[in-house]
Motif scaffolding. Structure first.
Motif, PDB file in Angstrom:
ATOM      1  N   ALA A 529       0.836  -1.198   0.000  1.00 52.27           N
ATOM      2  CA  ALA A 529       0.000   0.000   0.000  1.00 52.27           C
ATOM      3  C   ALA A 529       0.872   1.251   0.000  1.00 52.27           C
ATOM      4  N   TYR A 530       0.262   2.417  -0.341  1.00 49.39           N
ATOM      5  CA  TYR A 530       0.976   3.691  -0.263  1.00 49.39           C
ATOM      6  C   TYR A 530      -0.020   4.799  -0.024  1.00 49.39           C
ATOM      7  N   HIS A 531       0.423   5.882   0.589  1.00 47.22           N
ATOM      8  CA  HIS A 531      -0.403   7.055   0.816  1.00 47.22           C
ATOM      9  C   HIS A 531      -0.381   7.958  -0.404  1.00 47.22           C
ATOM     10  N   SER A 533      -0.440  11.085  -0.418  1.00 50.10           N
ATOM     11  CA  SER A 533       0.405  12.250  -0.141  1.00 50.10           C
ATOM     12  C   SER A 533       1.879  11.972  -0.409  1.00 50.10           C
ATOM     13  N   CYS A 534       2.253  10.662  -0.329  1.00 52.70           N
ATOM     14  CA  CYS A 534       3.655  10.287  -0.538  1.00 52.70           C
ATOM     15  C   CYS A 534       4.029  10.310  -2.008  1.00 52.70           C
ATOM     16  N   VAL A 535       3.108  10.174  -2.900  1.00 54.18           N
ATOM     17  CA  VAL A 535       3.410  10.136  -4.339  1.00 54.18           C
ATOM     18  C   VAL A 535       2.682  11.263  -5.048  1.00 54.18           C
ATOM     19  N   GLU A 536       2.442  12.331  -4.319  1.00 49.86           N
ATOM     20  CA  GLU A 536       1.711  13.449  -4.894  1.00 49.86           C
ATOM     21  C   GLU A 536       2.467  14.021  -6.085  1.00 49.86           C
ATOM     22  N   GLY A 537       1.794  14.230  -7.157  1.00 50.19           N
ATOM     23  CA  GLY A 537       2.409  14.754  -8.374  1.00 50.19           C
ATOM     24  C   GLY A 537       2.956  13.697  -9.285  1.00 50.19           C
ATOM     25  N   GLN A 538       3.000  12.446  -8.898  1.00 46.56           N
ATOM     26  CA  GLN A 538       3.518  11.360  -9.728  1.00 46.56           C
ATOM     27  C   GLN A 538       2.412  10.756 -10.586  1.00 46.56           C
ATOM     28  N   ASN A 539       2.852  10.106 -11.681  1.00 46.51           N
ATOM     29  CA  ASN A 539       1.902   9.405 -12.548  1.00 46.51           C
ATOM     30  C   ASN A 539       1.375   8.160 -11.824  1.00 46.51           C
ATOM     31  N   THR A 540       0.034   7.979 -11.797  1.00 44.52           N
ATOM     32  CA  THR A 540      -0.579   6.874 -11.033  1.00 44.52           C
ATOM     33  C   THR A 540      -0.162   5.528 -11.577  1.00 44.52           C
ATOM     34  N   LEU A 541      -0.087   5.405 -12.920  1.00 40.28           N
ATOM     35  CA  LEU A 541       0.284   4.131 -13.513  1.00 40.28           C
ATOM     36  C   LEU A 541       1.707   3.765 -13.173  1.00 40.28           C
ATOM     37  N   GLN A 542       2.602   4.773 -13.188  1.00 38.62           N
ATOM     38  CA  GLN A 542       3.993   4.504 -12.847  1.00 38.62           C
ATOM     39  C   GLN A 542       4.120   4.066 -11.393  1.00 38.62           C
ATOM     40  N   ASN A 544       1.845   2.482  -9.658  1.00 37.61           N
ATOM     41  CA  ASN A 544       1.340   1.108  -9.542  1.00 37.61           C
ATOM     42  C   ASN A 544       2.360   0.095 -10.028  1.00 37.61           C
ATOM     43  N   LEU A 545       3.099   0.467 -11.119  1.00 38.25           N
ATOM     44  CA  LEU A 545       4.130  -0.438 -11.628  1.00 38.25           C
ATOM     45  C   LEU A 545       5.276  -0.576 -10.638  1.00 38.25           C
ATOM     46  N   ILE A 546       5.609   0.510  -9.982  1.00 40.84           N
ATOM     47  CA  ILE A 546       6.674   0.445  -8.971  1.00 40.84           C
ATOM     48  C   ILE A 546       6.269  -0.487  -7.842  1.00 40.84           C
ATOM     49  N   ILE A 547       5.005  -0.393  -7.419  1.00 43.16           N
ATOM     50  CA  ILE A 547       4.513  -1.290  -6.376  1.00 43.16           C
ATOM     51  C   ILE A 547       4.616  -2.735  -6.835  1.00 43.16           C
ATOM     52  N   LEU A 548       4.312  -3.004  -8.114  1.00 43.28           N
ATOM     53  CA  LEU A 548       4.414  -4.349  -8.634  1.00 43.28           C
ATOM     54  C   LEU A 548       5.848  -4.851  -8.594  1.00 43.28           C
ATOM     55  N   ILE A 577      10.722  -8.477 -13.584  1.00 39.37           N
ATOM     56  CA  ILE A 577      11.087  -7.104 -13.231  1.00 39.37           C
ATOM     57  C   ILE A 577      11.452  -6.319 -14.487  1.00 39.37           C
ATOM     58  N   THR A 578      12.230  -6.956 -15.375  1.00 40.44           N
ATOM     59  CA  THR A 578      12.623  -6.276 -16.628  1.00 40.44           C
ATOM     60  C   THR A 578      11.387  -5.925 -17.446  1.00 40.44           C
ATOM     61  N   HIS A 579      10.443  -6.862 -17.525  1.00 40.15           N
ATOM     62  CA  HIS A 579       9.226  -6.620 -18.297  1.00 40.15           C
ATOM     63  C   HIS A 579       8.438  -5.445 -17.717  1.00 40.15           C
ATOM     64  N   VAL A 580       8.353  -5.410 -16.406  1.00 38.81           N
ATOM     65  CA  VAL A 580       7.609  -4.324 -15.779  1.00 38.81           C
ATOM     66  C   VAL A 580       8.314  -3.006 -15.996  1.00 38.81           C
ATOM     67  N   THR A 581       9.690  -3.029 -15.915  1.00 38.50           N
ATOM     68  CA  THR A 581      10.451  -1.787 -16.103  1.00 38.50           C
ATOM     69  C   THR A 581      10.267  -1.245 -17.503  1.00 38.50           C
ATOM     70  N   VAL A 582      10.387  -2.161 -18.475  1.00 35.41           N
ATOM     71  CA  VAL A 582      10.201  -1.731 -19.863  1.00 35.41           C
ATOM     72  C   VAL A 582       8.807  -1.171 -20.068  1.00 35.41           C
ATOM     73  N   THR A 583       7.819  -1.830 -19.475  1.00 38.94           N
ATOM     74  CA  THR A 583       6.438  -1.356 -19.607  1.00 38.94           C
ATOM     75  C   THR A 583       6.288   0.030 -19.018  1.00 38.94           C
TER      76      THR A 583
END
Length: 587
Positions: A529-531, A533-542, A544-548, A577-583
């Motif tokens: 999970a994440y708050h 406020s901690c990722v404010e201003g970041q792309n939501t999809l990015q 989610n991929l980081i969490i993955l 991990i490589t696949h997710v990074t490339v995505t």
């Protein structure tokens, strides 16, 4: 003025009055004619057959009038003018007949002549015409008939209402018939006469004394029973009817309550009509002691069984104390009903009895089953023995009994199917190895319940089994059918698995939003999970991929700690991990 006489024809009615007038009215109540023919009240009126003439008797004269139903009528014709009263007139075809005291005197003289000639039957036939409603004449001549022992000729003609004679006359007639032993006529009069015109208790007493004197007077019992009913002594009447074997007993049983006092008469009633008797007791079962009924029927076992059988059908719990007795009686007198009884009785079914019973109660029920088994064994009732052994739990003995005593492999197979016991099937297979026809039957009809390969392998060398090849062909056909069914199911299940996995993947990769005091929270099904406020201003999809990525790395760490770390596993994680990074970079 008031009416004193009445006569009716098809369309008109004639009414005589106290003033001596005759009124002719229609059926609507309209007066269409009237005559004033008499100086005294009109006693009798009578139409002829055609309705054209009406005769009236008033005082001492009879007047005949011709009816034209118009105002212009013929003058009345006086037919008779006696010095004494006329008290009856009757049309007889074309003749008009009337009666007066002079004619009565002539009739009495004629009766006396018939008595002299001993023509008592003819004299009796004339009495109603001569005596009419005169009670004194009736009483006088009843005595005359008794004096010459000719009472039976007139007894059935004596009036009971019009006129009503004195009670002494009716008592005299009945007692005289009893003394003359004319019991049949006495019974007919008791049946036909109203009970309020003679002394019923006195007649009962006289008949009872007569029965004590003469054994032949037993035929009076039905008359006594009827008299008891008239006197409301229903219990005594019932006992007489039962002694006579009369179905009138059941009429009384159904009309009055004899539940508490009739049990001692149960055996004679059962012998008279067992169906009606048992039906009566079952209707009144709440007021009747079953123990008393059984005690009274003990000397006749077949009737006792009939009662217990009907009682069990009515309510199988009412006679549970006598179920063992019922088993003995069925075995002796009606074995065909024993097996259905055992199957329907919950006290011979341990699956139902065991629920909620103590060990002591259970042992009692088990003892009941063992007693029933011993009874069936004494009478060689094999199907019942098999059933009881199955309920006791000795399935192998039951199977052996079927095979050794009955010799029916089909029944043995059905029994094994009912018990659903693998050891029992093994016992059946072992027994069948010695009989080729049993092997064939099992391969044909029980291949779904046994190991066919094991059975074929265990067939003794050199044993000829007729039809074995055909039976095995059926087994193979079933096998191919089962394989095809399994493959079809597998294909269906595989498609379902992919579909369900896809739904699980979509659900797992979707975050959930929570409102908290410290801000919004995104939670994944993997537990990360994440708050916001901690990722404010970041792309939501990015994000989610980081969490993955974090989730995949975490899984690799868990594999390492679990000792399942292998290069292939590491390579699998790296590829993901490589696949997710490339995505993520592409996005």
């Amino acid at each position: 003025r008031s009416a004193t006489a009445l006569a009716a024809h098809e369309k008109i009615i004639a009414i005589g009055t106290t003033e001596g007038a005759v009124l002719i009215i229609d059926f609507k109540g309209n007066i269409i004619d009237s005559f004033s023919c008499h100086t005294k009240k009109v006693n009798y009126l009578c139409f002829d057959d055609s309705g054209d003439f009406i005769a009236s008797a008033g005082g001492d004269e009879i007047v005949l009038n011709q009816l034209r139903l118009t105002k212009d009528l013929n003058k009345a014709t006086v037919l008779s003018n006696y010095e004494v009263n006329v008290f009856a007139i009757v049309w007889n075809s074309t003749y008009l007949v009337w009666a007066n005291p002079t004619l009565v005197s002539i009739g009495l003289e004629y009766l006396a002549k018939l008595f002299q000639e001993r023509k008592y039957a003819k004299a009796a036939d004339l009495c109603p015409r001569i005596f009419c409603d005169d009670p004194l004449l009736w009483a006088t001549w009843v005595h005359r008939f008794i004096e010459v022992d000719a009472l039976p000729n007139i007894a059935g003609l004596i009036p009971t209402r019009t006129p009503k004679l004195t009670e002494d006359i009716y008592n005299l007639v009945l007692q005289n018939l009893l003394l003359c032993q004319n019991y049949q006529l006495l019974e007919e009069l008791i049946e036909g006469w109203p009970s309020d015109i003679y002394d019923v208790p006195k007649l009962i007493s006289i008949i009872y004394e007569e029965q004590l004197k003469k054994s032949s007077a037993d035929c009076l019992s039905s008359s006594v029973a009827k008299l008891y009913e008239y006197n409301q002594q229903y219990q005594e009447a019932l006992q007489v009817y039962i002694k006579l074997g009369s179905n009138e007993s059941f009429r009384l049983l159904n009309a009055y309550n004899f539940s508490l006092s009739i049990q001692k008469s149960l055996l004679p009633l059962m012998r008279l009509d067992r169906q009606q008797t048992v039906a009566y007791f079952l209707r009144n079962i709440t007021t009747i002691s079953i123990d008393d009924i059984v005690e009274n029927l003990t000397e006749n076992k077949e009737l006792l069984l009939f009662f217990l059988d009907k009682l069990f059908t009515f309510d199988n719990a009412l006679g549970r104390d006598y179920h063992q007795l019922q088993v003995d009686l069925y075995a002796s007198y009606d074995p065909s009903k024993l097996l259905p009884f055992l199957e329907d009785s919950r006290y011979y079914n341990l699956e139902e009895v065991c629920f909620g019973l103590s060990c002591f109660s259970l042992s009692v029920e088990l003892n009941l089953l063992l007693k029933a088994y011993e009874t069936c064994k004494r009478h060689s009732l094999v199907p019942e023995m098999v059933y009881l052994l199955g309920k006791i739990g000795d399935n192998k003995s039951a199977l052996r009994l079927i095979l050794d005593t009955i010799g029916d492999i089909s029944k043995a197979t059905e029994f094994a199917k009912e018990q659903n016991d693998e050891d029992l099937w093994e016992e059946l297979v072992s027994y069948s190895l010695k009989r080729p026809e049993y092997i064939k039957f099992l391969l044909t009809n029980a291949r779904k319940h046994i190991d066919v390969i094991s059975l074929v392998e265990r067939i003794p060398s050199g044993l000829v089994v007729p039809g074995l090849l055909k039976s095995l062909a059926h087994v193979l056909d079933d096998y191919h059918s089962q394989v095809g069914l399994m493959e079809a199911c597998e294909r269906a299940l595989t498609a379902d698995r992919f579909r369900l996995f896809e739904q699980l993947y979509c659900a797992s990769s979707r975050g959930f939003f929570f409102d908290e005091l410290n801000g919004s929270l995104h939670v994944f099904l993997c537990g990360h999970a994440y708050h916001s406020s901690c990722v404010e201003g970041q792309n939501t999809l990015q994000v989610n991929l980081i969490i993955l990525l974090v989730c995949l790395a975490h899984n690799a760490l868990l594999l390492t700690r679990a000792g399942e770390f292998r290069p292939s596993k590491l390579l699998e994680v790296q590829v993901k991990i490589t696949h997710v990074t490339v995505t993520a970079q592409t996005t």
